[in-house]
Design a protein around this motif. Structure first.
Motif, PDB file in Angstrom:
ATOM      1  N   GLU A 187      17.336  39.342  34.847  1.00 53.64           N
ATOM      2  CA  GLU A 187      18.361  38.468  35.420  1.00 53.64           C
ATOM      3  C   GLU A 187      19.758  38.712  34.833  1.00 53.64           C
ATOM      4  OE1 GLU A 187      17.076  34.459  35.055  1.00 53.64           O
ATOM      5  OE2 GLU A 187      15.323  34.715  36.344  1.00 53.64           O
ATOM      6  N   ALA A 188      20.116  39.979  34.656  1.00 53.66           N
ATOM      7  CA  ALA A 188      21.465  40.298  34.185  1.00 53.66           C
ATOM      8  C   ALA A 188      22.479  39.920  35.253  1.00 53.66           C
ATOM      9  CB  ALA A 188      21.570  41.786  33.863  1.00 53.66           C
ATOM     10  N   THR A 189      23.612  39.378  34.822  1.00 50.03           N
ATOM     11  CA  THR A 189      24.661  38.963  35.750  1.00 50.03           C
ATOM     12  C   THR A 189      26.014  39.452  35.243  1.00 50.03           C
ATOM     13  OG1 THR A 189      24.984  36.846  34.605  1.00 50.03           O
ATOM     14  CG2 THR A 189      23.403  36.890  36.440  1.00 50.03           C
ATOM     15  N   ILE A 190      26.986  39.480  36.134  1.00 53.50           N
ATOM     16  CA  ILE A 190      28.351  39.806  35.760  1.00 53.50           C
ATOM     17  C   ILE A 190      29.290  38.814  36.433  1.00 53.50           C
ATOM     18  CG2 ILE A 190      28.633  41.466  37.659  1.00 53.50           C
ATOM     19  CD1 ILE A 190      30.413  43.112  35.714  1.00 53.50           C
ATOM     20  N   ARG A 191      30.222  38.289  35.650  1.00 50.13           N
ATOM     21  CA  ARG A 191      31.242  37.373  36.156  1.00 50.13           C
ATOM     22  C   ARG A 191      32.601  38.042  36.002  1.00 50.13           C
ATOM     23  NH1 ARG A 191      31.758  33.364  32.830  1.00 50.13           N
ATOM     24  NH2 ARG A 191      30.145  33.864  31.313  1.00 50.13           N
ATOM     25  N   LEU A 192      33.382  38.037  37.078  1.00 47.84           N
ATOM     26  CA  LEU A 192      34.683  38.682  37.077  1.00 47.84           C
ATOM     27  C   LEU A 192      35.768  37.702  37.494  1.00 47.84           C
ATOM     28  CD1 LEU A 192      32.625  40.803  39.008  1.00 47.84           C
ATOM     29  CD2 LEU A 192      34.206  42.330  37.832  1.00 47.84           C
ATOM     30  N   GLU A 193      36.973  37.923  36.968  1.00 52.37           N
ATOM     31  CA  GLU A 193      38.135  37.154  37.396  1.00 52.37           C
ATOM     32  C   GLU A 193      39.261  38.124  37.699  1.00 52.37           C
ATOM     33  OE1 GLU A 193      41.065  33.464  36.038  1.00 52.37           O
ATOM     34  OE2 GLU A 193      39.250  33.947  34.888  1.00 52.37           O
ATOM     35  N   ARG A 194      39.832  38.019  38.892  1.00 53.70           N
ATOM     36  CA  ARG A 194      40.909  38.913  39.319  1.00 53.70           C
ATOM     37  C   ARG A 194      41.910  38.098  40.122  1.00 53.70           C
ATOM     38  NH1 ARG A 194      36.538  41.913  43.216  1.00 53.70           N
ATOM     39  NH2 ARG A 194      36.245  40.171  44.632  1.00 53.70           N
ATOM     40  N   GLY A 195      43.116  38.027  39.646  1.00 53.39           N
ATOM     41  CA  GLY A 195      44.154  37.294  40.357  1.00 53.39           C
ATOM     42  C   GLY A 195      43.823  35.846  40.624  1.00 53.39           C
ATOM     43  N   GLY A 196      43.133  35.200  39.694  1.00 54.62           N
ATOM     44  CA  GLY A 196      42.758  33.803  39.878  1.00 54.62           C
ATOM     45  C   GLY A 196      41.462  33.598  40.619  1.00 54.62           C
ATOM     46  N   GLU A 197      40.941  34.655  41.252  1.00 49.92           N
ATOM     47  CA  GLU A 197      39.675  34.564  41.983  1.00 49.92           C
ATOM     48  C   GLU A 197      38.516  34.875  41.042  1.00 49.92           C
ATOM     49  OE1 GLU A 197      37.310  36.755  45.694  1.00 49.92           O
ATOM     50  OE2 GLU A 197      39.195  37.558  44.924  1.00 49.92           O
ATOM     51  N   LYS A 198      37.479  34.054  41.071  1.00 47.29           N
ATOM     52  CA  LYS A 198      36.311  34.244  40.225  1.00 47.29           C
ATOM     53  C   LYS A 198      35.115  34.641  41.073  1.00 47.29           C
ATOM     54  CE  LYS A 198      37.874  31.060  36.632  1.00 47.29           C
ATOM     55  NZ  LYS A 198      37.559  29.870  35.805  1.00 47.29           N
ATOM     56  N   SER A 257      53.158  43.671  28.234  1.00 47.89           N
ATOM     57  CA  SER A 257      53.452  42.376  28.846  1.00 47.89           C
ATOM     58  C   SER A 257      52.340  41.355  28.667  1.00 47.89           C
ATOM     59  CB  SER A 257      53.707  42.566  30.345  1.00 47.89           C
ATOM     60  OG  SER A 257      52.520  42.971  31.014  1.00 47.89           O
ATOM     61  N   GLY A 258      51.126  41.833  28.402  1.00 41.20           N
ATOM     62  CA  GLY A 258      49.975  40.945  28.312  1.00 41.20           C
ATOM     63  C   GLY A 258      49.376  40.584  29.657  1.00 41.20           C
ATOM     64  N   GLU A 259      49.929  41.124  30.736  1.00 43.01           N
ATOM     65  CA  GLU A 259      49.404  40.833  32.078  1.00 43.01           C
ATOM     66  C   GLU A 259      47.961  41.319  32.202  1.00 43.01           C
ATOM     67  OE1 GLU A 259      50.157  42.016  36.799  1.00 43.01           O
ATOM     68  OE2 GLU A 259      51.505  42.774  35.226  1.00 43.01           O
ATOM     69  N   VAL A 260      47.099  40.476  32.758  1.00 42.21           N
ATOM     70  CA  VAL A 260      45.684  40.805  32.947  1.00 42.21           C
ATOM     71  C   VAL A 260      45.409  40.971  34.437  1.00 42.21           C
ATOM     72  CG1 VAL A 260      43.311  40.050  32.597  1.00 42.21           C
ATOM     73  CG2 VAL A 260      45.043  39.533  30.870  1.00 42.21           C
ATOM     74  N   ARG A 261      44.862  42.117  34.818  1.00 46.55           N
ATOM     75  CA  ARG A 261      44.539  42.371  36.217  1.00 46.55           C
ATOM     76  C   ARG A 261      43.082  42.082  36.522  1.00 46.55           C
ATOM     77  NH1 ARG A 261      47.856  45.840  39.101  1.00 46.55           N
ATOM     78  NH2 ARG A 261      46.511  45.309  40.870  1.00 46.55           N
ATOM     79  N   LEU A 262      42.216  42.264  35.519  1.00 49.45           N
ATOM     80  CA  LEU A 262      40.784  42.067  35.723  1.00 49.45           C
ATOM     81  C   LEU A 262      40.148  41.704  34.391  1.00 49.45           C
ATOM     82  CD1 LEU A 262      38.215  42.442  37.586  1.00 49.45           C
ATOM     83  CD2 LEU A 262      38.128  44.783  36.696  1.00 49.45           C
TER      84      LEU A 262
END
Length: 413
Positions: free
Chosen positions: A38-49, A22-27
């Motif tokens: 200073e390593a960082t991680i950026r996540l997007e889940r259900g429109g929330e960043k 389907s191409g649906e992305v959960r994370l």
């Protein structure tokens, strides 16, 4: 079937959890400055960043953060496979493969061909295998799509022993992106992919063009390494090979220093003396910055020449596809390039180019009227080539190719 796609860079890890069907992305997200401070991680889940720091900044720690997010979503147990982008597969790999110990040894053997990329890919694979030991892991190679190039396109005019003993030839990169947008172009044009001759232009900090005939790569601008071809963000693209000897004698630079400068201090950055970010260069150019204007002009000039050259490999041109961060978002680069490609029968549609919504595909050229009665042999009425913008989706392509390999090996999906 949920597939975790991982793209390990020299100091970054890009990831996405998606459904190949389907191409649906959960994370999805990006971990940056791994292995340093200073390593960082950026996540997007259900429109929330969400953005947070990573203590030690290792690949394993970045993956542990991904695992925690999967647990929080309650779907870790639903992940059925892990797909890995691998930059260089040499001549051995012309398709995705299950990552066995023997395959990983072959990937290690390609490290001299991609010393900046393959080691990072291997580190990411090993960390992921430690995190998901029970899952199948699949390698999808940037170079695989270009293994259909004919010998006339991939051989260098150098001593034969260099090729036979050391693998010195043109390999090409960005294959997953070129393959994906070629397929989407066929859908957009409403024509079968096997009937189309396209030039696809993947334009980002790294950039390449590809001649795609009937869905198969027949030539591309990158070569033995990702340094050949177009002007890029910090890479020079094509230069005279004699430059190395000249600078060694005149400037006292070592071979490694020259190569590092061509990879990290050249391209848009070197020409402008300002930045490798094309968005900043466009703004600076409008304010009269001479270096920024020069960088844009050289970038576009070299791009247009490469596109026209790829048309020679195709014999007949049906379309030019812009993709990648620059190709999808810079109306200025697209307009400047198409204005140089009138010789190919392309004419910019300024309104379509200026008003194409971000993230959408569309046609940005006008149809030029052919002379009455003009035909193309075996093809019916002559068709004008069209210029298209198509957002790439390498993660989805990797997930789909991973699903094919996993399903073919009898794993439960």
């Amino acid at each position: 079937m949920w597939t975790l796609v991982l793209n390990s860079g020299s100091s970054s890890l890009k990831f996405a959890l998606l459904n190949p069907a389907s191409g649906e992305v959960r994370l999805s997200g990006l971990a940056e400055r791994l292995g340093g401070g200073e390593a960082t991680i950026r996540l997007e889940r259900g429109g929330e960043k969400v953005s947070r720091s990573l203590g030690g900044g290792s690949y394993a720690e970045a993956l542990n953060e991904v695992l925690r997010e999967l647990d929080a979503l309650g779907i870790r147990q639903e992940v059925r496979a892990v797909g890995h982008r691998i930059v260089h597969g040499g001549e051995r790999f012309s398709a995705p493969v299950l990552l066995t110990p023997e395959v990983l040894d072959a990937v290690r053997a390609c490290v001299p061909l991609a010393p900046l990329h393959n080691p990072a890919n291997i580190v990411g694979i090993e960390a992921a295998q430690g995190a998901f030991p029970e899952l199948p892991h699949v390698g999808v190679f940037d170079t695989a799509f270009h293994q259909t190039m004919p010998e006339v396109a991939y051989r260098y005019a150098v001593p034969q022993t260099w090729y036979r003993q050391h693998g010195v030839r043109r390999y090409g990169f960005h294959g997953t992106s070129h393959a994906y947008v070629a397929g989407k172009a066929a859908e957009l044009l409403g024509r079968p992919l096997p009937e189309l001759n396209l030039v696809t232009a993947h334009l980002g900090n790294g950039a390449s063009v590809c001649a795609v005939a009937g869905g198969r790569s027949v030539d591309t601008s990158m070569g033995l390494t990702p340094l050949e071809g177009l002007v890029m963000g910090t890479r020079s693209g094509d230069v005279d090979p004699g430059l190395h000897d000249y600078l060694a004698r005149q400037a006292g630079l070592s071979l490694s220093e020259i190569t590092a400068a061509l990879n990290k201090e050249s391209g848009l950055l070197g020409l402008s003396g300002l930045t490798n970010d094309l968005r900043e260069l466009e703004e600076a150019a409008t304010k009269g910055h001479a270096g920024a204007r020069l960088a844009l002009d050289v970038f576009v000039y070299r791009l247009a020449k490469q596109v026209a050259g790829m048309a020679v490999a195709l014999g007949r041109l049906d379309g030019v596809v812009f993709t990648g961060g620059i190709g999808e978002n810079s109306r200025t680069v697209r307009a400047m390039t198409l204005r140089r490609l009138g010789v190919l029968g392309l004419e910019l549609d300024e309104h379509a180019n200026d008003h194409l919504p971000r993230g959408e595909a569309g046609v940005i050229s006008k149809s030029v009227q052919k002379k009455s009665g003009q035909k193309k042999s075996g093809q019916g009425e002559a068709r004008d080539p069209l210029a298209l913008v198509i957002p790439t989706n390498e993660e989805l392509m990797i997930a789909r190719e991973t699903a094919v390999i996993v399903g073919g090996r009898g794993y439960a999906l």
